[in-house]
Design an enzyme around this catalytic site. Structure first.
Site, mmCIF file in Angstrom:
data_model
loop_
_atom_site.group_PDB
_atom_site.id
_atom_site.type_symbol
_atom_site.label_atom_id
_atom_site.label_comp_id
_atom_site.label_asym_id
_atom_site.label_seq_id
_atom_site.Cartn_x
_atom_site.Cartn_y
_atom_site.Cartn_z
ATOM 1 N N SER A 270 0.815 -1.208 0.000
ATOM 2 C CA SER A 270 0.000 0.000 0.000
ATOM 3 C C SER A 270 0.858 1.272 0.000
ATOM 4 O O SER A 270 1.707 1.422 -0.862
ATOM 5 C CB SER A 270 -0.937 -0.064 1.197
ATOM 6 N N HIS A 411 -7.891 -5.642 0.380
ATOM 7 C CA HIS A 411 -6.615 -4.932 0.482
ATOM 8 C C HIS A 411 -5.814 -5.458 1.685
ATOM 9 O O HIS A 411 -6.187 -5.210 2.831
ATOM 10 C CB HIS A 411 -6.957 -3.451 0.686
HETATM 11 C C1 GTR Z 1 -5.466 4.416 1.788
HETATM 12 C C2 GTR Z 1 -4.891 5.280 0.718
HETATM 13 C C3 GTR Z 1 -4.156 4.432 -0.267
HETATM 14 C C4 GTR Z 1 -3.267 3.410 0.400
HETATM 15 C C5 GTR Z 1 -3.796 2.889 1.717
HETATM 16 C C6 GTR Z 1 -2.795 2.224 2.636
HETATM 17 O O1 GTR Z 1 -6.259 5.082 2.669
HETATM 18 O O2 GTR Z 1 -5.928 5.958 0.095
HETATM 19 O O3 GTR Z 1 -3.456 5.247 -1.171
HETATM 20 O O4 GTR Z 1 -1.993 3.891 0.553
HETATM 21 O O5 GTR Z 1 -4.372 3.863 2.472
HETATM 22 O O6 GTR Z 1 -1.637 2.602 2.742
HETATM 23 O O7 GTR Z 1 -3.232 1.310 3.345
#
Ligand code: GTR
Length: 439
Positions: A270, A411
């Protein structure tokens, strides 16, 4: 009398401009419908800013420098020159860690000229059954080194950590209760069994991840104006500082006799996948880069209107990128680079991008298409890149020097992702490596 047209023009400019500048995150339009993605045109990595077309690999190093400068100017900001690269201190060595499987080292890497900090605390495990220097994965963790394992010998971080109610953290102070809480993302024993070393650091050691966190981190410690510093639009953001820290870990790892310094892979999930890519783009000592669900500002194409956008990320996380990046909030087509060129900056080194089916926010197709569009640069070096322009079915890995999969599920960094990454690393890091330039 002043011409009235000027006043009207000013009023009009305010009316049009203010909402664009001050829009809150929730009012920014987000598209998650593939059929609604408008056409876009990507900048060509093989064309210099002057318009000159690059036809063979001998000119690529120059184009690479131009692209590095463009990413620094417009996206991540410039790393200040003259930052020290200090020798690390090995604080402790435990030869009987993880049930005797590993040697654990705790290493402190000073990031500034002052001994008071900030510094990076690196946790390293090397497989005891290794007969020589091992290839190694290094990556930042989100919540502290003690969260990646239940090993009681790993200390808690010292500073600010994100609140995690499930681990009893609500005051940004680390707690013993969070020990091992991130272990599912880090299959350390499996990594060691496969013959790799593993190292990790807490990214908050470099800079706590909130708007203003720079005052407690490296950026504040080295800024000319100290904690009152006003960043110029081209100065580095937090991702730039985190990426710098990764390279300082590489400095240390290259001095560790148990590690093969020519076979260091960097991994990040991420926001830390964005960081891994920016570190890999800049630092040619990094032999292989893995960006897990890195999304906007990482592997995903910025121009493709799907999931998170430039405006949205700059609004939610104003500290991640440089000030100039905000100029493209509502005009991403004017950005002189796009993220396929970030991947291309690693050519001819292997890069793997992992997506997840339910992680639409990170735009899996946009992440895949970045690899496709980086491929012409790999072709200059006559290495096989991805080898396909069709997204593979879920849970199937494709590619050669560029690798990709889209996993089912949300995610996260999971054991399934790691299986693909370990297989990819086996292909690229297990063979004898040619010597690499060092900086
Ligand atoms: C989210 C963000 C993403 C990603 C994510 C993370 O909120 O919008 O770009 O980086 O966090 O790091 O888990």
């Amino acid at each position: 009398m002043k011409p009235r047209i000027g006043r009207w023009a000013l009023l009009l400019a305010l009316w049009v401009g203010v909402p664009a500048l001050a829009r809150g995150a929730d009012s920014i339009a987000i598209n998650e419908n593939e059929a609604a993605v408008p056409p876009y045109q990507l900048p060509n990595p093989l064309v210099f800013e002057s318009g000159r077309v690059l036809t063979n690999k001998s000119s690529w190093p120059w184009r690479r420098l131009e692209l590095l400068d463009l990413f620094s100017d417009h996206v991540y900001g410039h790393t200040p020159s003259g930052l020290p690269r200090r020798k690390a201190d090995v604080l402790s060595i435990e030869r009987n860690a993880l049930g005797g499987q590993a040697t654990r080292k705790l290493v402190r890497i000073p990031l500034t000229r002052k001994d008071s900090g900030p510094y990076l605390d690196l946790l390293e495990y090397l497989p005891n059954r290794a007969t020589g220097p091992v290839p190694l994965f290094v990556g930042y963790n989100f919540d502290g080194n003690h969260t990646v394992t239940s090993d009681p010998g790993v200390p808690l971080p010292r500073g600010w950590v994100p609140n995690r109610p499930r681990s009893g953290i609500s005051d940004n102070r680390p707690q013993e209760a969070s020990r091992g809480s991130a272990a599912p993302a880090w299959p350390i024993e499996e990594i060691l069994k496969r013959g790799y070393g593993f190292a990790t650091m807490y990214y908050g050691d470099v800079e706590p991840d909130f708007d203003g966190g720079w005052r407690e981190g490296l950026r504040g410690a080295v800024a000319r104006g100290g904690t009152n510093h006003v960043f110029k639009p081209g100065e580095w953001g937090a991702i730039g500082a985190w990426a710098w820290g990764l390279s300082r870990a590489v400095d240390y790892l290259k001095t560790d006799a148990g590690v093969d310094g020519r076979r260091i892979a960097v991994i990040g999930h991420s926001r830390l996948g964005k960081t891994a890519l920016w570190a890999g783009a800049q630092d040619e000592r990094i032999a292989l880069v893995i960006a897990n669900e890195s999304g906007e500002g990482g592997a995903a194409l910025a121009r493709r209107w799907f999931g998170e956008t430039v405006e949205r990320i700059n609004t939610s996380f104003p500290h991640w990128f440089c000030g100039n990046f905000k100029k493209y909030n509502t005009n991403v087509a004017a950005l002189p680079v796009d993220q396929h060129e970030l991947i291309a900056l690693c050519t001819p080194r292997p890069v793997y991008v992992g997506s997840a089916e339910d992680d639409r926010w990170a735009d899996p197709r946009g992440e895949f298409l970045s690899l496709v569009s980086a491929e012409p640069v790999y072709a200059l070096y006559e290495v096989k890149g991805l080898g396909t322009a069709e997204m593979p079915p879920v849970n199937t890995s494709v590619g050669d020097t560029l690798g990709y999969h889209i996993r089912t599920g949300p995610h996260a960094l999971t054991i399934t992702d790691w299986e693909h990454y370990l297989n990819f690393a086996d292909r690229h890091l297990k063979a004898p490596q040619p010597p690499r330039p060092s900086r």
